[in-house]
Motif scaffolding. Structure first.
Motif, PDB file in Angstrom:
ATOM      1  N   HIS A   1      -9.464   1.123   5.318  1.00  0.00           N
ATOM      2  CA  HIS A   1      -8.152   1.297   5.969  1.00  0.00           C
ATOM      3  C   HIS A   1      -8.323   2.210   7.185  1.00  0.00           C
ATOM      4  O   HIS A   1      -9.111   3.151   7.155  1.00  0.00           O
ATOM      5  CB  HIS A   1      -7.146   1.887   4.971  1.00  0.00           C
ATOM      6  CG  HIS A   1      -5.743   1.818   5.480  1.00  0.00           C
ATOM      7  ND1 HIS A   1      -5.253   2.711   6.403  1.00  0.00           N
ATOM      8  CD2 HIS A   1      -4.735   0.938   5.238  1.00  0.00           C
ATOM      9  CE1 HIS A   1      -3.996   2.393   6.694  1.00  0.00           C
ATOM     10  NE2 HIS A   1      -3.657   1.317   6.001  1.00  0.00           N
TER      11      HIS A   1
ATOM     12  N   GLU B   1      -4.942  -5.052  10.780  1.00  0.00           N
ATOM     13  CA  GLU B   1      -3.918  -4.036  11.011  1.00  0.00           C
ATOM     14  C   GLU B   1      -4.178  -3.345  12.345  1.00  0.00           C
ATOM     15  O   GLU B   1      -5.050  -2.476  12.431  1.00  0.00           O
ATOM     16  CB  GLU B   1      -3.959  -2.981   9.908  1.00  0.00           C
ATOM     17  CG  GLU B   1      -3.712  -3.533   8.525  1.00  0.00           C
ATOM     18  CD  GLU B   1      -3.150  -2.461   7.611  1.00  0.00           C
ATOM     19  OE1 GLU B   1      -2.144  -2.733   6.983  1.00  0.00           O
ATOM     20  OE2 GLU B   1      -3.704  -1.347   7.556  1.00  0.00           O
TER      21      GLU B   1
ATOM     22  N   LYS C   1       0.062   4.236  -0.136  1.00  0.00           N
ATOM     23  CA  LYS C   1      -0.584   5.398   0.510  1.00  0.00           C
ATOM     24  C   LYS C   1      -0.424   6.629  -0.394  1.00  0.00           C
ATOM     25  O   LYS C   1      -0.418   6.478  -1.609  1.00  0.00           O
ATOM     26  CB  LYS C   1      -0.041   5.589   1.928  1.00  0.00           C
ATOM     27  CG  LYS C   1      -0.137   4.281   2.745  1.00  0.00           C
ATOM     28  CD  LYS C   1       0.054   4.441   4.207  1.00  0.00           C
ATOM     29  CE  LYS C   1      -0.108   3.077   4.888  1.00  0.00           C
ATOM     30  NZ  LYS C   1      -0.051   3.130   6.333  1.00  0.00           N
TER      31      LYS C   1
ATOM     32  N   LEU D   1      -0.078  -6.776   4.396  1.00  0.00           N
ATOM     33  CA  LEU D   1      -0.379  -5.482   3.785  1.00  0.00           C
ATOM     34  C   LEU D   1       0.723  -4.551   4.278  1.00  0.00           C
ATOM     35  O   LEU D   1       0.806  -4.246   5.465  1.00  0.00           O
ATOM     36  CB  LEU D   1      -1.766  -4.998   4.203  1.00  0.00           C
ATOM     37  CG  LEU D   1      -2.250  -3.696   3.566  1.00  0.00           C
ATOM     38  CD1 LEU D   1      -2.237  -3.766   2.041  1.00  0.00           C
ATOM     39  CD2 LEU D   1      -3.679  -3.363   4.029  1.00  0.00           C
ATOM     40  N   VAL D   2       1.587  -4.159   3.348  1.00  0.00           N
ATOM     41  CA  VAL D   2       2.835  -3.483   3.703  1.00  0.00           C
ATOM     42  C   VAL D   2       2.743  -2.021   3.302  1.00  0.00           C
ATOM     43  O   VAL D   2       2.427  -1.711   2.153  1.00  0.00           O
ATOM     44  CB  VAL D   2       4.014  -4.155   2.958  1.00  0.00           C
ATOM     45  CG1 VAL D   2       5.335  -3.531   3.397  1.00  0.00           C
ATOM     46  CG2 VAL D   2       4.014  -5.659   3.169  1.00  0.00           C
ATOM     47  N   GLY D   3       3.016  -1.128   4.226  1.00  0.00           N
ATOM     48  CA  GLY D   3       2.993   0.299   3.916  1.00  0.00           C
ATOM     49  C   GLY D   3       4.386   0.792   3.567  1.00  0.00           C
ATOM     50  O   GLY D   3       4.880   0.590   2.451  1.00  0.00           O
ATOM     51  N   GLY D   4       5.042   1.438   4.524  1.00  0.00           N
ATOM     52  CA  GLY D   4       6.339   2.088   4.302  1.00  0.00           C
ATOM     53  C   GLY D   4       7.346   1.229   3.552  1.00  0.00           C
ATOM     54  O   GLY D   4       7.997   1.710   2.610  1.00  0.00           O
TER      55      GLY D   4
ATOM     56  N   GLY E   1       1.202  -3.769   9.492  1.00  0.00           N
ATOM     57  CA  GLY E   1       1.697  -2.919  10.581  1.00  0.00           C
ATOM     58  C   GLY E   1       3.184  -3.131  10.768  1.00  0.00           C
ATOM     59  O   GLY E   1       3.595  -4.102  11.394  1.00  0.00           O
ATOM     60  N   SER E   2       3.989  -2.217  10.162  1.00  0.00           N
ATOM     61  CA  SER E   2       5.450  -2.249  10.301  1.00  0.00           C
ATOM     62  C   SER E   2       6.073  -3.578   9.859  1.00  0.00           C
ATOM     63  O   SER E   2       7.030  -4.052  10.471  1.00  0.00           O
ATOM     64  CB  SER E   2       5.861  -1.899  11.735  1.00  0.00           C
ATOM     65  OG  SER E   2       5.442  -0.574  12.054  1.00  0.00           O
TER      66      SER E   2
ATOM     67  N   ASN F   1       0.862  -1.186   0.000  1.00  0.00           N
ATOM     68  CA  ASN F   1       0.000   0.000   0.000  1.00  0.00           C
ATOM     69  C   ASN F   1       0.899   1.236   0.000  1.00  0.00           C
ATOM     70  O   ASN F   1       1.508   1.550   1.013  1.00  0.00           O
ATOM     71  CB  ASN F   1      -0.894  -0.031   1.245  1.00  0.00           C
ATOM     72  CG  ASN F   1      -1.738   1.222   1.384  1.00  0.00           C
ATOM     73  OD1 ASN F   1      -1.815   2.038   0.461  1.00  0.00           O
ATOM     74  ND2 ASN F   1      -2.376   1.389   2.529  1.00  0.00           N
TER      75      ASN F   1
ATOM     76  N   ALA G   1       0.331  -0.354  15.425  1.00  0.00           N
ATOM     77  CA  ALA G   1       1.526  -0.908  14.764  1.00  0.00           C
ATOM     78  C   ALA G   1       1.753  -0.313  13.377  1.00  0.00           C
ATOM     79  O   ALA G   1       2.705  -0.682  12.705  1.00  0.00           O
ATOM     80  CB  ALA G   1       1.390  -2.425  14.659  1.00  0.00           C
ATOM     81  N   ILE G   2       0.874   0.609  12.944  1.00  0.00           N
ATOM     82  CA  ILE G   2       0.987   1.141  11.582  1.00  0.00           C
ATOM     83  C   ILE G   2       1.942   2.320  11.556  1.00  0.00           C
ATOM     84  O   ILE G   2       1.706   3.335  12.214  1.00  0.00           O
ATOM     85  CB  ILE G   2      -0.389   1.549  11.034  1.00  0.00           C
ATOM     86  CG1 ILE G   2      -1.283   0.318  10.902  1.00  0.00           C
ATOM     87  CG2 ILE G   2      -0.248   2.262   9.698  1.00  0.00           C
ATOM     88  CD1 ILE G   2      -2.690   0.613  10.433  1.00  0.00           C
ATOM     89  N   GLY G   3       3.018   2.174  10.802  1.00  0.00           N
ATOM     90  CA  GLY G   3       3.976   3.257  10.607  1.00  0.00           C
ATOM     91  C   GLY G   3       4.731   3.643  11.863  1.00  0.00           C
ATOM     92  O   GLY G   3       5.397   4.673  11.906  1.00  0.00           O
TER      93      GLY G   3
HETATM   94  O1  LIG Z   1      -1.630  -0.470   4.659  1.00  0.00           O
HETATM   95  C1  LIG Z   1      -0.569  -0.651   5.261  1.00  0.00           C
HETATM   96  C2  LIG Z   1      -0.473  -0.450   6.678  1.00  0.00           C
HETATM   97  O2  LIG Z   1      -1.123   0.687   7.088  1.00  0.00           O
HETATM   98  C3  LIG Z   1       0.872  -0.687   7.286  1.00  0.00           C
HETATM   99  O3  LIG Z   1       1.722   0.428   7.122  1.00  0.00           O
HETATM  100  P1  LIG Z   1       3.244   0.300   7.615  1.00  0.00           P
HETATM  101  O4  LIG Z   1       3.785  -0.953   6.989  1.00  0.00           O
HETATM  102  O5  LIG Z   1       3.917   1.537   7.115  1.00  0.00           O
HETATM  103  O6  LIG Z   1       3.209   0.182   9.109  1.00  0.00           O
END
Ligand SMILES: O=C[C@H](O)COP(=O)(O)O
Length: 264
Positions: A103, A175, A13, A240-243, A220-221, A11, A179-181
């Motif tokens: 989300h 998520e 974002k 589901l991977v963000g950063g 989440g991270s 993701n 733990a997100i970001g």
């Molecule tokens: O959609 C992805 C999540 O919000 C996880 O984000 P993150 O991997 O940056 O913690």
């Protein structure tokens, strides 16, 4: 032994314009190709901003990439006077496979309710776009030990009126908001606890075959250094991977978790 194909979804974002999207996707595709990645063993998806989707489609088609792509949101309506909204019809026309719905950042910053999430899921499914339904608790709910109850209520609300056949095509992403970001990852045991609870509730809402078909991701991270231990849990079917998905080499390592888990 699960027959579910793991899914690694990045993701992006609100990052990467359409030119950066092309560079990032090309690099991801080359890295996975060099590693002889087997896409039938681990599916890889990217979820870019809306404005990147046409460029992503063009590259995927031209280079016949096996990477699939999705959107980060969708309207509950298919057309009409909804300024700024994006129809599921438009997404389907752009060859989109997945769409993230509910989300936590949309729930928080755009006040999305479970009812709206439910309407968006119906909207996406109506056009054959597969929802990645995001659920999870905030830190206060976790501290109050109400995280399972909270998350299962979100799940039930989102799936209201969805048939078993439709539900089988939905991906659920757990998520935990804390733990997100943040760099703080839930433990593999936390991820398994919730993934198992989600599957259990799906069996109650539908039947065991439906519960066994649904892929449950953790988000989440997630990084290449922690993904293998999370994926070792029996009810976790991907991430589901963000950063970390913004760095194509790191995201490729995440998708290739099976290789580095055995030290290859
Ligand atoms: O959609 C992805 C999540 O919000 C996880 O984000 P993150 O991997 O940056 O913690």
């Amino acid at each position: 032994m699960s027959t579910r194909t793991p899914l690694m979804a990045g993701n992006w974002k609100m990052n990467l314009d359409h030119q950066q999207a092309i560079q990032t996707l090309q690099k991801l595709a080359w890295t996975l190709k060099d590693a002889k990645h087997d896409f039938s063993a681990v599916e890889v998806a990217v979820l870019p901003p809306f404005t990147d989707l046409r460029s992503v489609q063009t590259l995927v088609d031209a280079d016949k990439l096996e990477i699939v792509y999705g959107a980060q949101d969708v309207s509950a309506h298919s057309s009409g006077a909804y300024t700024g909204e994006i129809s599921p019809v438009f997404l389907a026309k752009l060859g989109v496979t997945y769409v993230a719905i509910g989300h936590s950042e949309r729930r928080e910053h755009h006040n999305e309710s479970d009812a709206l999430v439910n309407a968006k899921i119906k909207s996406a499914l109506g056009e054959g776009v597969l929802p990645i339904l995001c659920v999870g608790e905030d830190v206060d709910t976790r501290r109050a030990a109400a995280h399972v109850q909270h998350t299962l209520l979100q799940l039930e609300g989102a799936l209201d009126g969805i048939t078993a056949e439709q539900a089988k095509t939905v991906v659920v992403a757990y998520e935990p908001v804390w733990a997100i970001g943040t760099g703080e990852t839930a433990t593999p045991e936390d991820a398994q606890e919730m993934a198992e609870a989600i599957r259990g509730r799906l069996a109650e809402l539908y039947d065991q075959a439906t519960a066994d078909a649904v892929r449950v991701l953790y988000g989440g991270s997630v990084k290449s250094s922690n993904v293998a231990s999370i994926m070792a849990k029996p009810d976790v079917d991907g991430a589901l991977v963000g950063g970390a998905s913004l760095d194509p080499e790191e995201f490729a390592k995440i998708a290739r978790y099976q290789s580095h888990a055995v030290g290859l």
